[in-house]
Design a protein around this motif. Structure first.
Motif, PDB file in Angstrom:
ATOM      1  N   THR A 135      11.969  -3.812  20.126  1.00 13.88           N
ATOM      2  CA  THR A 135      11.237  -4.783  19.313  1.00 13.88           C
ATOM      3  C   THR A 135      10.135  -5.458  20.125  1.00 13.88           C
ATOM      4  N   ARG A 136      10.424  -5.792  21.388  1.00 12.36           N
ATOM      5  CA  ARG A 136       9.410  -6.410  22.249  1.00 12.36           C
ATOM      6  C   ARG A 136       8.309  -5.410  22.585  1.00 12.36           C
ATOM      7  N   LEU A 137       8.687  -4.157  22.766  1.00  9.20           N
ATOM      8  CA  LEU A 137       7.683  -3.130  23.031  1.00  9.20           C
ATOM      9  C   LEU A 137       6.737  -2.984  21.847  1.00  9.20           C
ATOM     10  N   THR A 138       7.294  -2.985  20.645  1.00 13.07           N
ATOM     11  CA  THR A 138       6.470  -2.875  19.440  1.00 13.07           C
ATOM     12  C   THR A 138       5.491  -4.039  19.345  1.00 13.07           C
ATOM     13  N   GLU A 139       5.978  -5.237  19.682  1.00 10.61           N
ATOM     14  CA  GLU A 139       5.103  -6.413  19.692  1.00 10.61           C
ATOM     15  C   GLU A 139       3.981  -6.229  20.720  1.00 10.61           C
ATOM     16  N   THR A 140       4.324  -5.720  21.884  1.00  6.72           N
ATOM     17  CA  THR A 140       3.342  -5.483  22.934  1.00  6.72           C
ATOM     18  C   THR A 140       2.255  -4.524  22.471  1.00  6.72           C
ATOM     19  N   LEU A 141       2.644  -3.441  21.853  1.00  2.00           N
ATOM     20  CA  LEU A 141       1.684  -2.443  21.383  1.00  2.00           C
ATOM     21  C   LEU A 141       0.720  -3.035  20.359  1.00  2.00           C
ATOM     22  N   GLY A 142       1.193  -4.032  19.610  1.00  2.00           N
ATOM     23  CA  GLY A 142       0.333  -4.661  18.616  1.00  2.00           C
ATOM     24  C   GLY A 142      -0.856  -5.366  19.225  1.00  2.00           C
ATOM     25  N   ALA A 143      -0.770  -5.716  20.508  1.00  2.00           N
ATOM     26  CA  ALA A 143      -1.879  -6.395  21.170  1.00  2.00           C
ATOM     27  C   ALA A 143      -3.113  -5.502  21.267  1.00  2.00           C
ATOM     28  N   PRO A 193      -2.659  -4.329  31.951  1.00  2.00           N
ATOM     29  CA  PRO A 193      -1.476  -5.195  31.882  1.00  2.00           C
ATOM     30  C   PRO A 193      -0.193  -4.367  31.976  1.00  2.00           C
ATOM     31  N   VAL A 194       0.699  -4.783  32.854  1.00  2.00           N
ATOM     32  CA  VAL A 194       2.017  -4.161  32.955  1.00  2.00           C
ATOM     33  C   VAL A 194       3.002  -5.153  32.356  1.00  2.00           C
ATOM     34  N   VAL A 195       3.476  -4.844  31.187  1.00  2.00           N
ATOM     35  CA  VAL A 195       4.285  -5.798  30.405  1.00  2.00           C
ATOM     36  C   VAL A 195       5.751  -5.405  30.455  1.00  2.00           C
ATOM     37  N   LEU A 208       2.644 -12.258  30.588  1.00  2.00           N
ATOM     38  CA  LEU A 208       3.297 -13.228  29.697  1.00  2.00           C
ATOM     39  C   LEU A 208       3.946 -14.357  30.494  1.00  2.00           C
ATOM     40  N   SER A 209       3.602 -14.437  31.778  1.00  8.44           N
ATOM     41  CA  SER A 209       4.167 -15.464  32.654  1.00  8.44           C
ATOM     42  C   SER A 209       5.677 -15.526  32.509  1.00  8.44           C
ATOM     43  N   ARG A 210       6.287 -14.330  32.600  1.00  7.67           N
ATOM     44  CA  ARG A 210       7.745 -14.174  32.537  1.00  7.67           C
ATOM     45  C   ARG A 210       8.335 -14.735  31.249  1.00  7.67           C
ATOM     46  N   GLY A 211       7.634 -14.458  30.161  1.00 11.18           N
ATOM     47  CA  GLY A 211       8.131 -14.863  28.848  1.00 11.18           C
ATOM     48  C   GLY A 211       7.691 -16.234  28.413  1.00 11.18           C
ATOM     49  N   LEU A 212       7.051 -16.987  29.327  1.00 12.56           N
ATOM     50  CA  LEU A 212       6.581 -18.316  28.943  1.00 12.56           C
ATOM     51  C   LEU A 212       5.528 -18.214  27.849  1.00 12.56           C
ATOM     52  N   LEU A 213       4.612 -17.254  27.997  1.00 12.46           N
ATOM     53  CA  LEU A 213       3.548 -17.077  27.006  1.00 12.46           C
ATOM     54  C   LEU A 213       4.036 -16.159  25.881  1.00 12.46           C
ATOM     55  N   SER A 214       5.019 -16.615  25.194  1.00 17.34           N
ATOM     56  CA  SER A 214       5.580 -15.893  24.052  1.00 17.34           C
ATOM     57  C   SER A 214       6.310 -16.906  23.192  1.00 17.34           C
ATOM     58  N   ASP A 215       6.956 -16.413  22.159  1.00 23.00           N
ATOM     59  CA  ASP A 215       7.725 -17.307  21.297  1.00 23.00           C
ATOM     60  C   ASP A 215       9.172 -17.448  21.765  1.00 23.00           C
ATOM     61  N   GLY A 244      -3.673 -14.294  13.360  1.00 17.01           N
ATOM     62  CA  GLY A 244      -2.627 -13.543  12.678  1.00 17.01           C
ATOM     63  C   GLY A 244      -1.771 -12.711  13.611  1.00 17.01           C
ATOM     64  N   VAL A 245      -1.562 -13.212  14.833  1.00 19.76           N
ATOM     65  CA  VAL A 245      -0.774 -12.480  15.823  1.00 19.76           C
ATOM     66  C   VAL A 245       0.235 -13.426  16.469  1.00 19.76           C
ATOM     67  N   THR A 246       1.094 -12.877  17.319  1.00 15.34           N
ATOM     68  CA  THR A 246       2.058 -13.698  18.040  1.00 15.34           C
ATOM     69  C   THR A 246       1.428 -14.233  19.325  1.00 15.34           C
ATOM     70  N   VAL A 247       2.093 -15.201  19.924  1.00 20.52           N
ATOM     71  CA  VAL A 247       1.622 -15.755  21.193  1.00 20.52           C
ATOM     72  C   VAL A 247       1.521 -14.653  22.251  1.00 20.52           C
ATOM     73  N   ALA A 248       2.537 -13.811  22.337  1.00 18.54           N
ATOM     74  CA  ALA A 248       2.545 -12.738  23.326  1.00 18.54           C
ATOM     75  C   ALA A 248       1.384 -11.774  23.103  1.00 18.54           C
ATOM     76  N   GLN A 249       1.134 -11.421  21.867  1.00 18.67           N
ATOM     77  CA  GLN A 249       0.030 -10.505  21.576  1.00 18.67           C
ATOM     78  C   GLN A 249      -1.313 -11.103  21.960  1.00 18.67           C
ATOM     79  N   LEU A 250      -1.479 -12.389  21.715  1.00 16.24           N
ATOM     80  CA  LEU A 250      -2.727 -13.040  22.093  1.00 16.24           C
ATOM     81  C   LEU A 250      -2.876 -13.070  23.614  1.00 16.24           C
TER      82      LEU A 250
END
Length: 338
Positions: A285-293, A277-279, A207-214, A257-263
């Motif tokens: 909440t962030r972990l749940t988003e990660t699992l959605g990927a 990927p080691v996220v 996620l480039s240290r959170g850059l590739l997220s919302d 239909g996903v978040t930036v991080a999931q994509l």
């Protein structure tokens, strides 16, 4: 449950996504131990069994935190990946790298104590020590493998020559290295070589240290103690240009239909089953988003379209400050890459 894969031809079988714990020890600003512990437990309960740490994260705090979180859990249900060698001083200062054999044995003893375990699954130098031949470093870890204190040897941020020399001494399970949609330098030489030699890749910075997220699109203010406040990609016009790329990603993510991080995570997952990927997630909440990927399925056309819309050549700023970039053996083959 999370699917699994094997790291290379000689490594352990691990979950398709790993949990990076660095952010739980202050690297991205203040964190809460209780929330971090809950995140580790949620990851394990969901089927994520690969946990990555470093003995220098929080000067030992990270390992102590993980050790406490794993108390009562079956040791065989967790794959612990530990980096060593980065030297810290009082006040969080950095003091170079030490990969001497005697130092490695010392570092390992402390890691075992803090983690509360009697072996480490994957043990790796965090950076190449220019004063110590990689053969000596890997040889020393190999002796710890023979003694039962380490199960597998890994590498981190090293280039092709170092990888070949290390592999000649002992089988290497995986290379941990930054790889994301906007950091694709490993595709030129390093990734093909790992595949040739049967070495897995554990990709950090997905996620480039959170850059590739919302997380930074609405508020890009960073705390003074946040690692990113000194990172080139998060400075001034660099950040503004990079956030424009993230806005493009957001449009693509919305189409799926996903978040930036999931994509971003799904894109890395789709690059091959040998890449894990080691996220870094500090909150449930962030972990749940990660699992959605894991539920995002991208076609070849999707992948090509995403790569074209968000080219790594358009990224502004290096991934580390100059002094840290100079320590990256991996960058010797990726000059000019993001």
């Amino acid at each position: 449950m999370v699917p699994t894969t094997t790291l290379g031809t000689t490594g352990p079988t691990v979950s398709r996504i790993g949990l990076g714990a660095m952010g739980m020890s202050g690297m991205y600003g203040r964190s809460e131990d209780a929330e971090s512990t809950a995140t580790i437990h949620a990851a394990l309960d969901a089927g994520i069994d690969l946990i990555d740490t470093g003995d220098f994260y929080g000067s030992g705090h990270n390992e102590t935190l993980i050790g406490a979180a794993l108390s009562g859990r079956r040791r065989e249900d967790v794959t612990l990946s530990v980096k060593f060698g980065a030297m810290r001083g009082p006040g969080g200062t950095w003091g170079g790298v030490d990969n001497r054999p005697d130092s490695i044995r010392n570092f390992l003893a402390y890691s075992l104590q803090r983690l509360g375990v009697d072996y480490i699954d994957i043990y790796r130098p965090a950076r190449l020590d220019p004063s110590v031949p990689i053969e000596d470093t890997v040889g020393a870890i190999g002796e710890l493998v023979e003694a039962g204190y380490v199960r597998h040897i890994g590498l981190s941020e090293v280039g092709p020559e170092t990888i070949r020399r290390a592999t000649a001494v002992h089988p290497i399970a995986d290379l941990q290295i930054e790889y994301s949609l906007i950091s694709r330098g490993i595709e030129n030489e390093i990734l093909p070589l790992c595949r040739e030699l049967g070495i897995g890749v554990t990709a950090y910075g997905v996620l480039s240290r959170g850059l590739l997220s919302d997380s930074l699109r609405s508020n890009s203010a960073l705390a003074p103690d946040d690692f990113r406040s000194h990172s080139p990609r998060f400075q001034g016009e660099n950040l503004r240009q990079n956030l424009r790329l993230v806005d493009t990603m957001a449009e693509l993510a919305a189409q799926h239909g996903v978040t930036v991080a999931q994509l971003a995570i799904a894109w890395v997952l789709a690059q091959g089953g040998d890449i894990v990927p080691v996220v870094g997630a500090r909150k449930v909440t962030r972990l749940t988003e990660t699992l959605g990927a894991l539920d995002v399925h991208l076609s070849a056309a999707d992948l090509a379209g995403i790569a074209a819309a968000v080219p790594d050549s358009a990224v502004a700023g290096d991934r580390y400050a100059p002094a840290q970039m100079a320590q990256l053996d991996s960058e010797r083959t990726t000059v000019g890459q993001s």
